[in-house]
Design an enzyme around this catalytic site. Structure first.
Site, PDB file in Angstrom:
ATOM      1  N   TYR A 185       0.907  -0.980   0.127  1.00 42.38           N
ATOM      2  CA  TYR A 185      -0.059  -0.092   0.226  1.00 42.38           C
ATOM      3  C   TYR A 185       0.870   1.320   0.086  1.00 42.38           C
ATOM      4  CZ  TYR A 185      -3.584  -3.292   1.667  1.00 42.38           C
ATOM      5  OH  TYR A 185      -4.538  -4.363   1.582  1.00 42.38           O
TER       6      TYR A 185
ATOM      7  N   HIS B 105      -4.140   6.661  -0.814  1.00 40.29           N
ATOM      8  CA  HIS B 105      -4.712   6.540   0.502  1.00 40.29           C
ATOM      9  C   HIS B 105      -3.585   6.718   1.671  1.00 40.29           C
ATOM     10  CE1 HIS B 105      -8.624   6.233   1.947  1.00 40.29           C
ATOM     11  NE2 HIS B 105      -8.566   4.871   2.426  1.00 40.29           N
TER      12      HIS B 105
ATOM     13  N   TYR C  24      -4.793  -0.676   9.894  1.00 40.13           N
ATOM     14  CA  TYR C  24      -5.271  -0.438   8.852  1.00 40.13           C
ATOM     15  C   TYR C  24      -6.361   0.729   8.793  1.00 40.13           C
ATOM     16  CZ  TYR C  24      -3.025  -4.446   6.827  1.00 40.13           C
ATOM     17  OH  TYR C  24      -2.197  -5.508   6.316  1.00 40.13           O
TER      18      TYR C  24
ATOM     19  N   ASN D  48      -9.361   1.556   8.525  1.00 39.91           N
ATOM     20  CA  ASN D  48     -10.816   1.513   9.018  1.00 39.91           C
ATOM     21  C   ASN D  48     -10.764   1.374  10.646  1.00 39.91           C
ATOM     22  OD1 ASN D  48     -11.620   1.456   6.443  1.00 39.91           O
ATOM     23  ND2 ASN D  48     -12.492  -0.614   6.461  1.00 39.91           N
TER      24      ASN D  48
END
EC number: 3.1.1.29
Length: 202
Positions: free
Chosen positions: A14, A19, A64, A66
């Site tokens: 990632y 993001h 992560y 969330n």
């Protein structure tokens, strides 16, 4: 004391995602200002240094996106901080690329990292909204933020990350308008002025 939180997802998979621009910014703040080596703390990675004669902790949650609030809550409780002491750096699709805005509280515009933080510590923390642009239709948003910045975008991303880190002391001093101004003028000088579009978020 201030807690600077960069939002993103952990792991090399990632690291180049839109993001993850929050991670990129706090990495550069720690590097540029000679903070202590990163170490595992608060369900993430943390580093510590001084800006504007103020102690600053920088945090990258490893939970992560969330579940970012879990890590932030741990740090806030440990240091007995108020919401106003917390500054969160995050990607913002409702701003054009290379545009930066600072806000306190307000809506989260569907950002799951902010939703988690607000659920854990309250809503009145400061957010540094880092424009990454909108893909045009709602259905493409998920893929847009979880894809890497395009090669053609990397020059402005590097310039923005560098400029935000360079002026981070203004955020410590809560001089948010001065910070926005400095970043805007510096990006203009580097040839990366934003397109002047108004943000769509409250």
């Amino acid at each position: 004391m201030r807690l600077f939180v960069g939002l993103g997802n952990p792991g090399t998979k990632y690291q180049g995602n839109r993001h993850n621009i929050g991670f990129m910014v706090v990495d550069e703040i720690a590097r540029r200002h000679g903070f202590a080596p990163w170490r595992r703390r608060f369900q993430g990675e943390a580093s510590e240094g001084t800006l504007d004669r103020e102690r600053v902790i920088v945090l990258k949650p490893a939970t992560y996106m969330n579940n970012s609030g879990n890590a932030v809550q741990d740090a806030v409780q440990f240091f007995k901080l108020k919401e106003a002491d917390v500054v969160v750096f995050h990607d913002e699709i409702e701003l054009p690329p290379a545009k930066v805005r600072v806000k306190v509280g307000g809506g989260i515009a569907g950002h799951n990292g902010l939703r988690s933080i607000s659920a854990h510590i309250g809503n009145d923390y400061r957010r540094v909204r880092l424009g990454v642009g909108h893909p045009g239709v709602k259905e493409l948003v998920h893929a847009h933020v979880l894809n890497d910045f395009a090669r053609s975008e990397r020059s402005w991303v590097e310039a923005l990350v560098d400029t935000v880190a360079e002026n981070a002391a203004l955020l410590v001093a809560a001089k948010d308008s001065a910070f926005q101004n400095k970043v805007h003028l510096a990006m203009q000088a580097k040839g990366f002025a934003d397109n002047g579009g108004e943000d769509k978020q409250n």
